[in-house]
Write a protein that holds these residues in place. Structure first.
Motif, PDB file in Angstrom:
ATOM      1  N   VAL A 150      -1.178  11.779  -8.158  1.00 24.93           N
ATOM      2  CA  VAL A 150       0.223  11.366  -8.203  1.00 24.93           C
ATOM      3  C   VAL A 150       1.012  11.859  -6.994  1.00 24.93           C
ATOM      4  O   VAL A 150       1.928  11.174  -6.512  1.00 24.93           O
ATOM      5  N   GLU A 151       0.651  13.026  -6.459  1.00 25.85           N
ATOM      6  CA  GLU A 151       1.388  13.577  -5.310  1.00 25.85           C
ATOM      7  C   GLU A 151       1.243  12.727  -4.056  1.00 25.85           C
ATOM      8  O   GLU A 151       2.118  12.748  -3.187  1.00 25.85           O
ATOM      9  N   SER A 152       0.136  12.002  -3.943  1.00 25.92           N
ATOM     10  CA  SER A 152      -0.053  11.158  -2.765  1.00 25.92           C
ATOM     11  C   SER A 152       0.649   9.811  -2.908  1.00 25.92           C
ATOM     12  O   SER A 152       0.768   9.072  -1.935  1.00 25.92           O
ATOM     13  N   TYR A 153       1.123   9.508  -4.113  1.00 24.02           N
ATOM     14  CA  TYR A 153       1.816   8.245  -4.349  1.00 24.02           C
ATOM     15  C   TYR A 153       3.336   8.384  -4.262  1.00 24.02           C
ATOM     16  O   TYR A 153       4.025   7.448  -3.861  1.00 24.02           O
ATOM     17  N   PHE A 154       3.858   9.550  -4.673  1.00 27.84           N
ATOM     18  CA  PHE A 154       5.306   9.715  -4.797  1.00 27.84           C
ATOM     19  C   PHE A 154       5.755  11.042  -4.197  1.00 27.84           C
ATOM     20  O   PHE A 154       5.004  12.015  -4.174  1.00 27.84           O
ATOM     21  N   LYS A 155       7.000  11.063  -3.756  1.00 30.38           N
ATOM     22  CA  LYS A 155       7.590  12.292  -3.216  1.00 30.38           C
ATOM     23  C   LYS A 155       7.885  13.275  -4.340  1.00 30.38           C
ATOM     24  O   LYS A 155       8.003  12.896  -5.513  1.00 30.38           O
ATOM     25  N   GLU A 211      -9.982   3.121   0.781  1.00 32.23           N
ATOM     26  CA  GLU A 211      -9.247   4.138   0.027  1.00 32.23           C
ATOM     27  C   GLU A 211      -7.849   3.672  -0.389  1.00 32.23           C
ATOM     28  O   GLU A 211      -7.117   4.417  -1.043  1.00 32.23           O
ATOM     29  N   ALA A 212      -7.496   2.452  -0.038  1.00 32.56           N
ATOM     30  CA  ALA A 212      -6.123   1.981  -0.233  1.00 32.56           C
ATOM     31  C   ALA A 212      -5.740   1.924  -1.716  1.00 32.56           C
ATOM     32  O   ALA A 212      -6.511   1.477  -2.561  1.00 32.56           O
ATOM     33  N   ILE A 213      -4.553   2.412  -1.999  1.00 37.08           N
ATOM     34  CA  ILE A 213      -3.939   2.327  -3.330  1.00 37.08           C
ATOM     35  C   ILE A 213      -2.659   1.494  -3.201  1.00 37.08           C
ATOM     36  O   ILE A 213      -1.847   1.722  -2.302  1.00 37.08           O
ATOM     37  N   TYR A 214      -2.514   0.539  -4.111  1.00 36.77           N
ATOM     38  CA  TYR A 214      -1.393  -0.395  -4.034  1.00 36.77           C
ATOM     39  C   TYR A 214      -0.459  -0.241  -5.233  1.00 36.77           C
ATOM     40  O   TYR A 214      -0.871   0.166  -6.318  1.00 36.77           O
ATOM     41  N   GLN A 216       0.842  -1.200   0.000  1.00 37.98           N
ATOM     42  CA  GLN A 216       0.000   0.000   0.000  1.00 37.98           C
ATOM     43  C   GLN A 216       0.871   1.241   0.000  1.00 37.98           C
ATOM     44  O   GLN A 216       1.840   1.329   0.755  1.00 37.98           O
ATOM     45  N   ILE A 217       0.543   2.206  -0.861  1.00 39.14           N
ATOM     46  CA  ILE A 217       1.305   3.455  -0.902  1.00 39.14           C
ATOM     47  C   ILE A 217       0.451   4.678  -0.600  1.00 39.14           C
ATOM     48  O   ILE A 217       0.986   5.782  -0.447  1.00 39.14           O
ATOM     49  N   SER A 218      -0.867   4.497  -0.512  1.00 39.62           N
ATOM     50  CA  SER A 218      -1.739   5.653  -0.261  1.00 39.62           C
ATOM     51  C   SER A 218      -3.071   5.159   0.301  1.00 39.62           C
ATOM     52  O   SER A 218      -3.471   4.015   0.079  1.00 39.62           O
ATOM     53  N   TYR A 230       3.961  -0.727 -10.815  1.00 40.61           N
ATOM     54  CA  TYR A 230       2.640  -0.405 -11.372  1.00 40.61           C
ATOM     55  C   TYR A 230       1.712   0.005 -10.247  1.00 40.61           C
ATOM     56  O   TYR A 230       1.509  -0.749  -9.297  1.00 40.61           O
ATOM     57  N   VAL A 231       1.155   1.206 -10.343  1.00 34.53           N
ATOM     58  CA  VAL A 231       0.193   1.705  -9.369  1.00 34.53           C
ATOM     59  C   VAL A 231      -1.202   1.631  -9.961  1.00 34.53           C
ATOM     60  O   VAL A 231      -1.457   2.177 -11.043  1.00 34.53           O
ATOM     61  N   ASN A 232      -2.104   0.955  -9.277  1.00 33.48           N
ATOM     62  CA  ASN A 232      -3.500   0.914  -9.707  1.00 33.48           C
ATOM     63  C   ASN A 232      -4.225   2.091  -9.045  1.00 33.48           C
ATOM     64  O   ASN A 232      -4.732   1.989  -7.931  1.00 33.48           O
ATOM     65  N   GLY A 233      -4.199   3.240  -9.745  1.00 34.25           N
ATOM     66  CA  GLY A 233      -4.790   4.443  -9.198  1.00 34.25           C
ATOM     67  C   GLY A 233      -4.948   5.491 -10.272  1.00 34.25           C
ATOM     68  O   GLY A 233      -4.838   5.198 -11.460  1.00 34.25           O
ATOM     69  N   SER A 234      -5.201   6.720  -9.869  1.00 32.82           N
ATOM     70  CA  SER A 234      -5.412   7.825 -10.800  1.00 32.82           C
ATOM     71  C   SER A 234      -4.214   8.760 -10.816  1.00 32.82           C
ATOM     72  O   SER A 234      -3.681   9.133  -9.770  1.00 32.82           O
ATOM     73  N   SER A 235      -3.831   9.176 -12.006  1.00 35.04           N
ATOM     74  CA  SER A 235      -2.717  10.114 -12.151  1.00 35.04           C
ATOM     75  C   SER A 235      -3.035  11.457 -11.510  1.00 35.04           C
ATOM     76  O   SER A 235      -2.129  12.226 -11.193  1.00 35.04           O
TER      77      SER A 235
END
Length: 349
Positions: free
Chosen positions: A239-244, A204-207, A196-198, A231-236
């Motif tokens: 993106v700020e909530s997935y990566f620094k 609400e979990a994004i993996y 999980q990354i978000s 590979y992130v299964n989420g919305s671009s």
């Protein structure tokens, strides 16, 4: 002056080959700006009814120059033009083997609407050659509309670390299953993980599905020699909530021509759109923040559904420097009667 000729890759699609001459010229002109020796007189010529790209340099190409040429999307063979007893002869120049992953990877996965992998490779090259970085940099590339992963696979061929965001779970599943099978078949040392990354709760979990891999066990033991594909299964849009911030050197994506992706009000839903300007407007702030200074974004889209000037205005308003002069103005081409494709290139300064 020394003249060189490039025999264009025959490709896997006759329609793309027919339009790719002008695209190849533009890609070569961008690459030429990176040569150690000045490059000029870039043009298309015919010899015995065979099309070549021709260019001249003040002295012979360096080893680094040949390395740059070898990676270009359209290059099938390189020749140096010699004059022997008053006749022009072509001397083959060895192409450098740069592949971290076998280049066949992008041609194996077949599905309707797939972007020609040579075009995808061209976008990756244009992004890198327009940035402040080079092929020796430990490149981190993001595809914000990753689909079934062609851009990620092409980045892996170059030995880049590749990350994709895709809102459609079926595409993520198919791409990750394919990639795992490929590296297993090719006997790459690898490991993969899902984490999980978000998200604050299960709903609400994004993996992210992440692979670490290397051609040999010995290389896998050395951190700087192994590579990652994620590979992130989420919305671009998120993106700020997935990566620094300042994570990626390059952002490369082929915007959808009317599929559900990214231009959504939440990360769990998406609307059908054929207007890429809406998606760029919603995502540009996040893309800008996760891109490194000197990094470049390259996006392809259908000109019939959004004017280039509109996309340029949007990216400029979010802080990007749009590269719009020649040769960047020369990538527009017909794909079929309903799609006229172009790319937009912008740098974070």
């Amino acid at each position: 002056m020394t003249q060189y000729l490039i025999l264009q890759h025959p490709g896997h699609n006759r329609v793309y080959y027919n339009v790719a001459g002008e695209l190849a010229l533009a890609e070569l002109q961008i690459a030429g700006s990176k040569f150690e020796t000045p490059c000029r007189a870039v043009r298309l010529i015919e010899i015995a009814e065979i099309r070549y790209l021709s260019f001249e340099v003040e002295s012979e190409l360096s080893s680094n120059d040949i390395g740059v040429l070898s990676r270009l999307s359209f290059v099938f063979a390189i020749y140096k033009v010699l004059n022997i007893d008053g006749e022009e002869c072509l001397k083959p120049i060895a192409i450098k083997d740069y592949a971290y992953v076998d280049a066949k990877i992008s041609s194996l996965l077949k599905y309707p609407g797939k972007t020609n992998e040579l075009f995808t490779k061209m976008m990756v090259n244009v992004a890198l050659l327009s940035s402040n970085f080079n092929y020796d940099t430990n490149i981190q590339l993001l595809d914000p509309v990753a689909g079934r992963g062609t851009t990620l696979f092409e980045a892996s061929v170059y030995g880049f670390n590749a990350t994709g965001i895709e809102i459609e779970s079926k595409s993520v599943h198919e791409a990750t299953v394919f990639f795992k099978k490929f590296i297993q078949t090719e006997r790459y040392k690898h490991q993969n993980d899902k984490r999980q990354i978000s998200g604050n709760n299960k709903k609400e979990a994004i993996y992210v599905q992440e692979f670490e891999f290397a051609p040999t066990k010995e290389m896998f033991k050395i951190e700087e020699l192994k590579r990652k594909l994620a590979y992130v299964n989420g919305s671009s849009q998120n993106v700020e909530s997935y990566f620094k911030a300042n994570t990626f050197h390059l952002i490369v994506g082929d915007l959808p021509y009317g599929i559900a992706h990214g231009n959504s009000s939440t990360h769990r839903s998406a609307s059908i759109t054929r207007n890429p300007s809406e998606m760029i407007e919603q995502c540009a702030d996040g893309w800008f923040k996760v891109l490194k200074k000197g990094g470049v974004i390259v996006l392809a889209w259908n000109v019939f559904v959004a004017a280039k000037v509109k996309l340029e205005q949007i990216l400029s308003s979010h802080g990007f420097e749009v590269l719009s002069e020649d040769p960047y103005a020369n990538f527009e081409h017909m794909v079929d009667k309903s799609i006229k494709r172009d790319i937009i290139v912008a740098r974070k300064i």
